[in-house]
Motif scaffolding. Structure first.
Motif, PDB file in Angstrom:
ATOM      1  N   LEU A  38       0.844  -1.197   0.000  1.00 45.05           N
ATOM      2  CA  LEU A  38       0.000   0.000   0.000  1.00 45.05           C
ATOM      3  C   LEU A  38       0.883   1.252   0.000  1.00 45.05           C
ATOM      4  O   LEU A  38       0.634   2.209  -0.745  1.00 45.05           O
ATOM      5  N   GLU A 117      -7.451   3.050  -8.138  1.00 46.26           N
ATOM      6  CA  GLU A 117      -8.167   1.771  -8.063  1.00 46.26           C
ATOM      7  C   GLU A 117      -7.349   0.758  -7.257  1.00 46.26           C
ATOM      8  O   GLU A 117      -7.864   0.042  -6.403  1.00 46.26           O
ATOM      9  N   LYS A 118      -6.044   0.722  -7.519  1.00 45.05           N
ATOM     10  CA  LYS A 118      -5.183  -0.215  -6.796  1.00 45.05           C
ATOM     11  C   LYS A 118      -5.115   0.136  -5.313  1.00 45.05           C
ATOM     12  O   LYS A 118      -5.114  -0.744  -4.464  1.00 45.05           O
ATOM     13  N   ILE A 121      -8.079  -1.179  -3.456  1.00 41.09           N
ATOM     14  CA  ILE A 121      -7.954  -2.597  -3.113  1.00 41.09           C
ATOM     15  C   ILE A 121      -6.925  -2.781  -1.997  1.00 41.09           C
ATOM     16  O   ILE A 121      -7.145  -3.519  -1.039  1.00 41.09           O
ATOM     17  N   GLY A 122      -5.799  -2.059  -2.122  1.00 39.00           N
ATOM     18  CA  GLY A 122      -4.730  -2.175  -1.135  1.00 39.00           C
ATOM     19  C   GLY A 122      -5.196  -1.808   0.269  1.00 39.00           C
ATOM     20  O   GLY A 122      -4.857  -2.475   1.241  1.00 39.00           O
ATOM     21  N   ILE A 125      -7.296  -4.603   1.701  1.00 37.02           N
ATOM     22  CA  ILE A 125      -6.487  -5.732   2.157  1.00 37.02           C
ATOM     23  C   ILE A 125      -5.790  -5.394   3.475  1.00 37.02           C
ATOM     24  O   ILE A 125      -5.779  -6.184   4.407  1.00 37.02           O
TER      25      ILE A 125
ATOM     26  N   ARG B 147      -3.229 -13.684   1.815  1.00 35.44           N
ATOM     27  CA  ARG B 147      -2.801 -12.284   1.813  1.00 35.44           C
ATOM     28  C   ARG B 147      -3.930 -11.373   1.340  1.00 35.44           C
ATOM     29  O   ARG B 147      -3.996 -10.221   1.698  1.00 35.44           O
ATOM     30  N   ALA B 148      -4.793 -11.907   0.460  1.00 37.66           N
ATOM     31  CA  ALA B 148      -5.924 -11.109  -0.007  1.00 37.66           C
ATOM     32  C   ALA B 148      -7.099 -12.029  -0.283  1.00 37.66           C
ATOM     33  O   ALA B 148      -6.921 -13.157  -0.716  1.00 37.66           O
ATOM     34  N   VAL B 169     -12.453  -8.152  -0.963  1.00 34.22           N
ATOM     35  CA  VAL B 169     -12.634  -7.254  -2.089  1.00 34.22           C
ATOM     36  C   VAL B 169     -13.626  -7.916  -3.039  1.00 34.22           C
ATOM     37  O   VAL B 169     -13.501  -9.102  -3.318  1.00 34.22           O
ATOM     38  N   ASP B 363      -4.502  -6.681 -10.439  1.00 32.49           N
ATOM     39  CA  ASP B 363      -4.153  -5.648  -9.444  1.00 32.49           C
ATOM     40  C   ASP B 363      -3.889  -6.303  -8.095  1.00 32.49           C
ATOM     41  O   ASP B 363      -2.933  -5.946  -7.397  1.00 32.49           O
ATOM     42  N   LEU B 367      -0.493  -6.476  -5.866  1.00 28.20           N
ATOM     43  CA  LEU B 367      -0.439  -6.001  -4.478  1.00 28.20           C
ATOM     44  C   LEU B 367       0.208  -7.020  -3.548  1.00 28.20           C
ATOM     45  O   LEU B 367       0.996  -6.665  -2.688  1.00 28.20           O
TER      46      LEU B 367
END
Lengths: 164, 393
Positions: A38, A117-118, A121-122, A125, B147-148, B169, B363, B367
């Protein structure tokens, strides 16, 4: 006979303690890695913001906010950092409201959109990792036996709660 | 420009048995490969001879167990676990993407064995089950390693929140939008006014019985109405219980191929999705939309979000046959409305195209893998290992 039983119970208990400790260790690692990715994305956003602030036709107020928060985002300590990210988010949101910005600078606005956008999501998470870790660390067994060791309690930074 | 990654995908269900999750994984794998990534899929396989894709690795034959109201073809046990272990340690993945990590199959095994950049996708939407108190303590520390987490819909996300108190997500399932364009109607399926239905019609929750219940009222207004029913199953079961007067109205087409499915959507006047529950996403609605057909669907939350609350097709009260009859009759009486719905719906499906969906998935890959870590086998007990390694250094 009884001492064998007691021994077994103790053994199982010790196993459970190490199991929980390794679980926590893994969770802390997850918080760290999710923050690291992030963080990298936020740095990229700050760099893009700095590029945008150099656009000559930009109004000076926006340029100042962008430059200031971009610099702070790149260099400040965490307490100031969060504030800087928040103001960067807000400044970018203002930019997004103007149609002209998209049409006149399609390339950089596209870049910004992709990275935003990333980041979205980051943040999801990271927040999830923090929430799970905190939840585990609040368990009595973890607190009593200090299974979290010296790892700092993970936090969700205030800017993560601002919608992008 | 994205980094080229080595990606491992894990499928919980038999590759050669039909199912949305398998289709999703296959299409995702193909899309990733066409983007220059290296992909390997580990999956249960019934008949290894039948596998055409080079990227598929078999973990053994699946076994059928009843799960969540249907029969799932899954795989577990010590042999499967050692296959998973071999596959992970031999492949040196940058990202491991596990589908259904909470279902007792390869996904759960892989999730308990792997460590590092691991992503999980949750497809299922389910009610909270009775023995959750016994299962959650097993699953929670395993799923925690991911992790996600990705959920394919808001419903799947809610399920996850309720069951194991973890957030995800939302990234929807994908379709190949292009392949649904330019489909042509088939003469023999254009029978005047037609309603279409697709699905495993013998399963109650797919709602064919609800549609049949609504038929008499629709026929009052549209005496020439026909219903085309597509999907695998035994029509006799339905026909036996059917009012003899309705028999001539229904035509059963059996399981359709992908091409036939598109022709089907193009041939009918109105596609009805009368499902009564248990839907997590509703990929068939997205496909219907992409082809371009007027849609009337029950207002399950999964369907509402695919149709964006009625923007791309109409909704009726789920499980309400009267409302279904009223809405269907009104739509069929208004050819202009049907036509405009059919013309615009395809636009609304663009957001499910793989180019959009896979971008978001990649994406997530970026990450979790940005620090260059690889997927490795989990050491049984990290704390001990750290201690021992720490001393050794």
């Amino acid at each position: 006979m009884e001492w064998i039983f007691a021994f077994l119970v103790a053994l199982i208990f010790i196993w459970y303690l190490t199991f929980t400790a390794s679980r926590l260790d893994r969770l802390h690692h997850r918080v760290e890695t999710s923050w690291a990715s992030l963080d990298a994305l936020l740095q990229r956003r700050a760099a893009i913001a700095l590029d945008i602030s150099h656009i000559p036709s930009l109004d000076p107020a926006t340029a100042v906010v962008l430059t200031r928060s971009a610099y702070l985002a790149r260099e400040a300590e965490m307490a100031e950092r969060s504030e800087a990210e928040e103001s960067l988010t807000n400044a970018i949101a203002l930019l997004g409201e103007s149609e002209d910005f998209h049409t006149e600078y399609p390339e950089i606005s596209e870049k910004l959109e992709v990275v935003t956008e990333k980041i979205r999501i980051g943040i999801g998470i990271h927040r999830e990792a923090v929430a799970t870790t905190k939840h585990q660390r609040s368990r009595p067994i973890v607190r009593i036996f200090r299974l979290a060791g010296t790892a700092p309690l993970p936090v969700v930074h205030p800017f993560e709660k601002v919608p992008l | 420009m994205r980094r080229k990654l080595r990606i491992g995908l894990v499928s919980p269900y038999g590759w050669d048995s039909p199912g949305g999750v398998q289709v999703h994984i296959r299409d995702l794998a193909k899309f990733l490969i066409s983007n220059g990534h290296e992909v390997s899929v580990l999956t249960p396989v019934d008949d290894e001879e039948s596998i055409e894709e080079g990227f598929v690795v078999s973990a053994g034959k699946p076994v059928a167990i009843p799960y969540n109201g249907a029969v799932a073809r899954v795989l577990f046990g010590p042999v499967a676990a050692s296959r998973v272990r071999q596959w992970i340690s031999a492949s040196d993945f940058d990202v491991l993407h596990i589908h259904e990590p909470a279902i007792p199959s390869l996904g759960l095994l892989a999730c308990s064995i792997a460590e590092g950049p691991v992503v999980g996708t949750f497809h299922v939407a389910a009610q909270k089950f009775k023995i959750a108190f016994a299962i959650v303590p097993i699953i929670e520390p395993i799923v925690e390693r991911l992790r996600a987490r990705i959920a394919v819909s808001e419903v799947a996300r809610e399920t996850l929140k309720n069951h194991i108190e973890t957030d995800a997500v939302v990234i929807p399932n994908g379709i190949s939008w292009d392949s649904f364009q330019g489909a042509r109607p088939r003469m023999e399926w254009q029978l005047g006014k037609t309603i279409g239905f697709i699905g495993r019609f013998s399963e109650k929750r797919k709602g064919l019985s609800l549609l049949i219940e609504a038929l008499p009222k629709i026929i009052e207004i549209h005496p020439d109405l026909k219903v085309l029913v597509a999907g695998p199953g035994e029509p006799d079961e339905i026909l036996q219980e059917l009012d003899p007067k309705l028999k001539s109205r229904l035509t059963f087409l059996g399981l359709l191929s992908e091409d036939e499915k598109r022709q089907f959507f193009k041939s009918i006047d109105l596609y009805v999705a009368p499902n009564t529950g248990g839907e997590s996403f509703g990929i068939i609605l997205a496909e219907a939309m992409a082809t371009g057909v007027a849609i009337l669907a029950s207002d399950l939350s999964a369907f509402r979000s695919v149709l964006e609350d009625g923007k791309w097709g109409e909704l009726f009260y789920a499980s309400d046959a009267d409302d279904l009859a009223t809405k269907a009759s009104a739509l069929l009486a208004d050819p202009a409305r049907l036509e405009s719905l059919a013309a615009m719906s395809s636009e609304g499906a663009k957001r499910f195209d793989w180019s959009v969906v896979a971008e978001k998935i990649m994406d997530v890959y970026d990450l979790v893998s940005s620090n260059g870590e690889k997927v490795i086998l989990a050491s049984g007990n990290r704390a001990w290992n750290k201690l021992i390694r720490g001393r050794g250094e």
